[in-house]
Write a protein that holds these residues in place. Structure first.
Motif, PDB file in Angstrom:
ATOM      1  N   UNK A  72      -1.715   2.474   2.374  1.00 21.85           N
ATOM      2  CA  UNK A  72      -1.196   3.604   3.499  1.00 21.85           C
ATOM      3  C   UNK A  72      -1.674   3.722   4.820  1.00 21.85           C
ATOM      4  N   UNK A  73      -3.209   3.153   4.826  1.00 21.70           N
ATOM      5  CA  UNK A  73      -3.630   3.243   5.986  1.00 21.70           C
ATOM      6  C   UNK A  73      -3.309   2.170   6.885  1.00 21.70           C
ATOM      7  N   UNK A  74      -2.523   0.901   6.218  1.00 29.07           N
ATOM      8  CA  UNK A  74      -1.902  -0.028   6.999  1.00 29.07           C
ATOM      9  C   UNK A  74      -0.708   0.332   7.930  1.00 29.07           C
ATOM     10  N   UNK A  75      -0.102   1.480   7.343  1.00 27.34           N
ATOM     11  CA  UNK A  75       1.063   2.279   7.856  1.00 27.34           C
ATOM     12  C   UNK A  75       2.353   1.630   7.484  1.00 27.34           C
ATOM     13  N   UNK A  76       2.224   0.552   6.681  1.00 24.08           N
ATOM     14  CA  UNK A  76       3.191  -0.163   6.218  1.00 24.08           C
ATOM     15  C   UNK A  76       4.064   0.511   4.775  1.00 24.08           C
ATOM     16  N   UNK A  97       5.840 -10.084   7.978  1.00 25.29           N
ATOM     17  CA  UNK A  97       6.543 -10.314   6.908  1.00 25.29           C
ATOM     18  C   UNK A  97       7.576  -9.492   6.633  1.00 25.29           C
ATOM     19  N   UNK A  98       7.334  -8.181   6.970  1.00 25.11           N
ATOM     20  CA  UNK A  98       8.584  -6.937   6.537  1.00 25.11           C
ATOM     21  C   UNK A  98       9.312  -7.098   7.713  1.00 25.11           C
ATOM     22  N   UNK A  99       8.874  -7.400   9.012  1.00 19.75           N
ATOM     23  CA  UNK A  99       9.756  -7.415  10.021  1.00 19.75           C
ATOM     24  C   UNK A  99      10.791  -8.421   9.911  1.00 19.75           C
ATOM     25  N   UNK A 102      10.878  -9.950  -2.227  1.00 14.73           N
ATOM     26  CA  UNK A 102       9.769 -10.852  -2.165  1.00 14.73           C
ATOM     27  C   UNK A 102       8.819 -10.411  -0.906  1.00 14.73           C
ATOM     28  N   UNK A 103       9.507 -10.147   0.081  1.00 15.99           N
ATOM     29  CA  UNK A 103       8.709  -9.554   1.379  1.00 15.99           C
ATOM     30  C   UNK A 103       7.796  -8.510   1.127  1.00 15.99           C
ATOM     31  N   UNK A 104       8.180  -7.700   0.604  1.00 18.12           N
ATOM     32  CA  UNK A 104       7.480  -6.222   0.089  1.00 18.12           C
ATOM     33  C   UNK A 104       6.309  -6.998  -0.726  1.00 18.12           C
ATOM     34  N   UNK A 105       6.333  -7.676  -1.661  1.00 24.41           N
ATOM     35  CA  UNK A 105       5.407  -8.021  -2.525  1.00 24.41           C
ATOM     36  C   UNK A 105       4.210  -8.866  -1.830  1.00 24.41           C
ATOM     37  N   UNK A 106       4.926  -9.705  -0.900  1.00 24.49           N
ATOM     38  CA  UNK A 106       4.092 -10.765  -0.154  1.00 24.49           C
ATOM     39  C   UNK A 106       3.226  -9.789   0.922  1.00 24.49           C
ATOM     40  N   UNK A 107       3.792  -8.758   1.398  1.00 25.88           N
ATOM     41  CA  UNK A 107       3.274  -8.003   2.343  1.00 25.88           C
ATOM     42  C   UNK A 107       1.891  -7.328   1.597  1.00 25.88           C
ATOM     43  N   UNK A 108       2.345  -6.564   0.497  1.00 24.39           N
ATOM     44  CA  UNK A 108       1.284  -6.180  -0.303  1.00 24.39           C
ATOM     45  C   UNK A 108       0.156  -7.129  -0.398  1.00 24.39           C
ATOM     46  N   UNK A 109       0.530  -8.326  -0.736  1.00 25.95           N
ATOM     47  CA  UNK A 109      -0.567  -9.303  -0.887  1.00 25.95           C
ATOM     48  C   UNK A 109      -1.508  -9.532   0.012  1.00 25.95           C
TER      49      UNK A 109
END
Length: 526
Positions: A389-393, A352-354, A295-302
């Motif tokens: 990718x420019x987010x570095x995440x 979110x990821x952290x 869920x955190x990966x999806x929310x970070x992308x959003x």
């Protein structure tokens, strides 16, 4: 509502073709054999010819060669009789829906189209039950009862005000029981139908030749004798064929650059018809993937994705950002993703990821199709890759396939993240939620959400007044936003490009944006 964009004929750009016909009498819809067939170009080739097999834009062809009990005559927003003479709910609980067929219906092979054929056609959809196929539309259907040759009753397991809309979808096309097996798909590359046209010849992925069916009995007004549909791999090739007069009309898959070029073109040989649309484009996350399933990966992308940038850079503002699965213009539309995530923010995404203990950069593979939604799809996914990718995440790998193998891949669950477009089956918020949830859905990716499938959708379907369903759809979309399993990106407008000597394109798209080719005809004089 459609607008016609031209350069030199200012009056014609404002007035519709139909008003010119009525007011001036200078156009004729009479076609002659010498004119040859109307040639339509599109980038959306069918994935199958059997209606039980697909839940995709194969329906564009189906609408013109098969019949359904109900359909959408030009200008209508609600289903009206086609193969049926009449249809109605016959009980106060709205669980019995009865249709009476027109007299004398028959298939193109001469066999009678009767109530038994209707039952056979609907029953086989559920029996064959293709993964990602149209059986998902029939969740409220309990059984089909034949009363006599012309009368059939659909018994529903719960009230469903959307059921007439379902019967109007090309998935519910009526097929000949002697030609279409009850327990398997027909795969010989031929068609037996009763629609406005017969399929004279078909070259998969290249061309379909349609000829007016002489024994057709239904709502459609056919203003031409024949139509050839040509399937293109990309928009520039299709538009080049339009400019070279090899194609009369171009629909589905027009790239933004080509739309802008036609709009700016001083050559008065082409017309561009623009209308509001309910096409949506979105990302799907595979819950079984090690990363996309988090869920955190999806929310970070959003949180990172910049929808306005995609709309402007890739699509030249021919689309608009979308923040819910239900598009603007339909009852139940919200802005849930914007309300929760606001403007793109790398710092919020990192947080979110952290909090979830996920180390960046997160590796993911994004898949897209090369030949279904237009040539801008590649540029769209390149822009998504750049933003993430420019987010570095994130570390994004892009992969692609032609539509037919692309569908097979996502139905098998091969893709971590993949892109899809959606043209509605019918103009209701239900059709932007129901197809994507449940154990079996149009995506072939199980999305079990009992609150939506067992409570909210049944509640909404019990309401014949669709203005009373707003709260149910708002709650359903709140669940979709919280899960972030589906990520809406943009909502499209409808564009049709046509030769200046062709009329009818303004009236040719039904409420589900499927083209009724019988509306197209050549002008014989100005």
């Amino acid at each position: 509502m459609f607008n016609r964009i031209r350069r030199l004929r200012q009056v014609a750009a404002i007035a519709s073709i139909s008003s010119l016909v009525a007011g001036c009498g200078v156009l004729s819809s009479d076609s002659t054999e010498e004119d040859g067939p109307i040639v339509v170009g599109t980038t959306a080739a069918p994935s199958a010819l059997d209606p039980a097999a697909t839940w995709d834009s194969s329906w564009e062809l189906f609408r013109n060669i098969y019949q359904t009990l109900l359909s959408y005559p030009s200008g209508s927003t609600a289903p009206e009789p086609d193969a049926a003479e009449s249809c109605e709910f016959t009980d106060s609980s709205n669980t019995k829906y009865k249709c009476e067929l027109r007299e004398g219906l028959k298939f193109s092979d001469g066999n009678a189209l009767d109530a038994k054929a209707v039952k056979h056609s609907i029953d086989r959809i559920r029996k064959i039950n293709v993964n990602g196929g149209p059986a998902g539309l029939l969740g409220s259907l309990e059984r089909v009862q034949v009363l006599n040759d012309r009368e059939v009753v659909f018994h529903l397991n719960r009230a469903d005000a959307t059921f007439p809309f379902v019967l109007a979808t090309p998935a519910m096309s009526i097929v000949d029981p002697e030609e279409y097996p009850a327990d398997r798909l027909r795969e010989d590359g031929t068609v037996v139908g009763s629609g406005p046209y017969t399929l004279e010849s078909y070259d998969e992925g290249k061309q379909a030749e349609l000829v007016k069916y002489g024994d057709y009995k239904g709502y459609a007004e056919r203003k031409n004798d024949a139509v050839t549909i040509r399937y293109f791999q990309d928009s520039p090739t299709m538009v080049a064929a339009l400019r070279d007069k090899e194609v009369d009309v171009a629909i589905r898959g027009l790239a933004a650059d080509d739309i802008v070029d036609i709009q700016a073109d001083d050559d008065d040989q082409l017309q561009l018809i623009e209308g509001s649309g309910t096409e949506i484009n979105y990302l799907v996350f595979n819950p079984k993937d090690p990363m996309a399933g988090k869920s955190a990966v999806r929310r970070a992308i959003a949180q990172v994705i910049d929808r306005p940038a995609i709309a402007h850079k890739v699509y030249k503002d021919t689309v608009e950002p979308l923040y819910s699965m239900v598009p603007k213009g339909l009852t139940g539309h919200t802005t849930g993703f914007f309300d929760d995530y606001g403007d793109p923010s790398v710092s919020k995404a990192r947080e979110i990821l952290a909090e979830a203990g996920i180390t960046a950069p997160v590796p993911l593979t994004f898949w897209y199709t090369t030949d279904r939604y237009g040539s801008a799809t590649k540029a769209e996914f390149e822009e998504l890759k750049t933003q993430l990718e420019e987010s570095g995440l994130f570390e994004i790998t892009l992969k692609s396939r032609p539509w037919k193998t692309y569908v097979a891949g996502y139905l098998k669950g091969e893709y971590p993240v993949f892109g899809r477009g959606w043209f509605p089956d019918f103009p209701d918020a239900d059709n932007f939620i129901a197809p994507f949830v449940g154990e079996r859905n149009a995506l072939g990716t199980p999305y079990v959400t009992p609150k939506i499938t067992e409570t909210l959708l049944p509640n909404s379907r019990a309401q014949s007044d669709r203005a009373d369903v707003v709260k149910d759809f708002e709650e359903a979309q709140r669940i979709l936003v919280n899960d972030a399993r589906l990520l809406p990106l943009w909502q499209g407008r409808q564009y049709v490009a046509a030769s200046e000597d062709v009329s009818g394109a303004e009236r040719a798209l039904d409420p589900s944006t499927i083209m009724m080719v019988g509306e197209l005809y050549r002008k014989t004089s100005w």
